[in-house]
Write a protein that holds these residues in place. Structure first.
Motif, PDB file in Angstrom:
ATOM      1  N   VAL A 187       0.790  -1.334  -0.051  1.00 41.04           N
ATOM      2  CA  VAL A 187      -0.143  -0.127  -0.201  1.00 41.04           C
ATOM      3  C   VAL A 187       0.670   1.202   0.070  1.00 41.04           C
ATOM      4  CG1 VAL A 187      -1.757  -0.901   1.284  1.00 41.04           C
ATOM      5  CG2 VAL A 187       0.018  -0.214   2.440  1.00 41.04           C
ATOM      6  N   LEU A 188       2.011   1.626  -0.627  1.00 38.52           N
ATOM      7  CA  LEU A 188       2.717   2.326  -0.457  1.00 38.52           C
ATOM      8  C   LEU A 188       4.276   2.189  -1.300  1.00 38.52           C
ATOM      9  CD1 LEU A 188       4.264   2.293   3.498  1.00 38.52           C
ATOM     10  CD2 LEU A 188       2.543   3.830   2.209  1.00 38.52           C
ATOM     11  N   GLY A 192      -5.548   2.162   0.439  1.00 42.89           N
ATOM     12  CA  GLY A 192      -6.159   1.351   1.698  1.00 42.89           C
ATOM     13  C   GLY A 192      -5.021   1.478   2.150  1.00 42.89           C
ATOM     14  N   LEU A 193      -5.152   0.207   4.359  1.00 43.17           N
ATOM     15  CA  LEU A 193      -4.252   0.093   4.506  1.00 43.17           C
ATOM     16  C   LEU A 193      -3.923  -1.371   4.693  1.00 43.17           C
ATOM     17  CD1 LEU A 193      -6.418   2.343   7.877  1.00 43.17           C
ATOM     18  CD2 LEU A 193      -3.994   2.934   5.565  1.00 43.17           C
ATOM     19  N   LEU A 209       0.007  -0.633   8.188  1.00 43.62           N
ATOM     20  CA  LEU A 209       0.562   0.220   7.094  1.00 43.62           C
ATOM     21  C   LEU A 209      -0.362   0.792   6.471  1.00 43.62           C
ATOM     22  CD1 LEU A 209       1.921  -3.058   7.661  1.00 43.62           C
ATOM     23  CD2 LEU A 209       3.786  -1.501   6.644  1.00 43.62           C
ATOM     24  N   GLY A 210       0.439   1.857   5.700  1.00 40.66           N
ATOM     25  CA  GLY A 210      -0.758   2.215   4.679  1.00 40.66           C
ATOM     26  C   GLY A 210      -0.611   3.982   4.616  1.00 40.66           C
ATOM     27  N   ARG A 223       3.333   2.379  13.528  1.00 44.00           N
ATOM     28  CA  ARG A 223       2.628   3.227  12.737  1.00 44.00           C
ATOM     29  C   ARG A 223       3.287   3.437  11.603  1.00 44.00           C
ATOM     30  NH1 ARG A 223       2.052   4.728  18.029  1.00 44.00           N
ATOM     31  NH2 ARG A 223       0.738   4.219  18.941  1.00 44.00           N
ATOM     32  N   GLU A 224       2.142   4.057  10.804  1.00 48.70           N
ATOM     33  CA  GLU A 224       3.045   4.510   9.401  1.00 48.70           C
ATOM     34  C   GLU A 224       2.751   5.618   9.378  1.00 48.70           C
ATOM     35  OE1 GLU A 224       4.433   5.826   5.015  1.00 48.70           O
ATOM     36  OE2 GLU A 224       5.007   5.479   7.352  1.00 48.70           O
ATOM     37  N   GLN A 225       3.974   6.521   9.225  1.00 47.93           N
ATOM     38  CA  GLN A 225       3.636   8.468   8.992  1.00 47.93           C
ATOM     39  C   GLN A 225       2.341   8.395   8.190  1.00 47.93           C
ATOM     40  OE1 GLN A 225       6.812  10.492   9.217  1.00 47.93           O
ATOM     41  NE2 GLN A 225       5.994  12.212   8.966  1.00 47.93           N
ATOM     42  N   ASN A 226       1.196  10.015   8.100  1.00 48.09           N
ATOM     43  CA  ASN A 226       0.582   9.566   7.943  1.00 48.09           C
ATOM     44  C   ASN A 226       1.136  10.603   6.263  1.00 48.09           C
ATOM     45  OD1 ASN A 226      -2.029  10.612   6.578  1.00 48.09           O
ATOM     46  ND2 ASN A 226      -2.960  11.175   8.007  1.00 48.09           N
TER      47      ASN A 226
END
Length: 211
Positions: A15-16, A167-168, A181-182, A207-210
């Protein structure tokens, strides 16, 4: 030996960036976007340093389609990140994508030699700070001011793809640690999910950075 301060890694994130990607989140960011969902990755922490050559070996040995660098702020450690990409590509010619809170124009006009080397090694770049008041459900980005730049022709076929949230990716580890992630499609996602799961902010919930 070249060292890179690393907050977290994941060998198969979908998702990244395009395809399945090895993701490296760097430790340390001096930008300080309001609403950042990874505040634990903002402080500089050299105790989390990893040898670039060893990390490159791990990345190249995985089945990922590409490498994504997030954080934290990758361009705060541009020399080490550029060295990592070069070391990976000595082993495999992977696609590379990065996030940054700076704009592409700022980096080109005011960036250091290391930041210019890093820019020159990227296929894709998501630039600009996260702005909570401009939250949007966009492809690999968190707010409408952020842009996806195609710096090479490697992913040119994606230029006209639908620009909507990827999405996540949610996982539960063997020790029942919850991880996502995402890029959340809504503002305040971290607080929302912590409230509903009864979590307290800690490194047990990654947590992945927003961005």
């Amino acid at each position: 030996m070249t060292l890179l301060d690393v907050a977290e890694t994941h060998p198969a994130c979908t998702v990244l960036g395009p395809g399945s990607r090895y993701v490296v989140w760097v430790q340390g960011c001096g930008i300080g976007c309001a609403g950042c969902v990874s505040p634990q990755w903002i402080p500089v922490d050299h105790s989390r340093a990893r040898d670039v050559a060893g990390l490159a070996d791990d990345i190249a040995g995985r089945a990922a389609d590409g490498l994504t660098i997030s954080g934290g702020e990758p361009f705060a450690q541009a020399d080490a990140v550029a060295a990592l990409i070069a070391a990976v590509r000595e082993r495999r010619d992977l696609s590379v994508m990065s996030y940054t809170g700076y704009t592409l124009e700022h980096l080109r006009a005011h960036g250091s030699p290391g930041q210019h080397r890093l820019l020159g090694s990227l296929d894709l770049l998501v630039d600009g700070p996260y702005l909570a008041h401009r939250q949007a459900a966009l492809r690999w980005r968190g707010s409408a001011n952020q842009r996806l730049h195609f710096l090479t022709g490697r992913h040119a076929g994606l230029r006209d793809a639908p620009d909507h949230s990827a999405g996540l990716q949610i996982e539960v580890a063997a020790d029942e640690t919850v991880r996502w992630l995402g890029v959340p499609a809504v503002a305040g996602f971290r607080q929302w999910i912590e409230d509903r799961l009864g979590l307290v902010p800690s490194d047990t919930f990654q947590r992945e950075q927003n961005r």
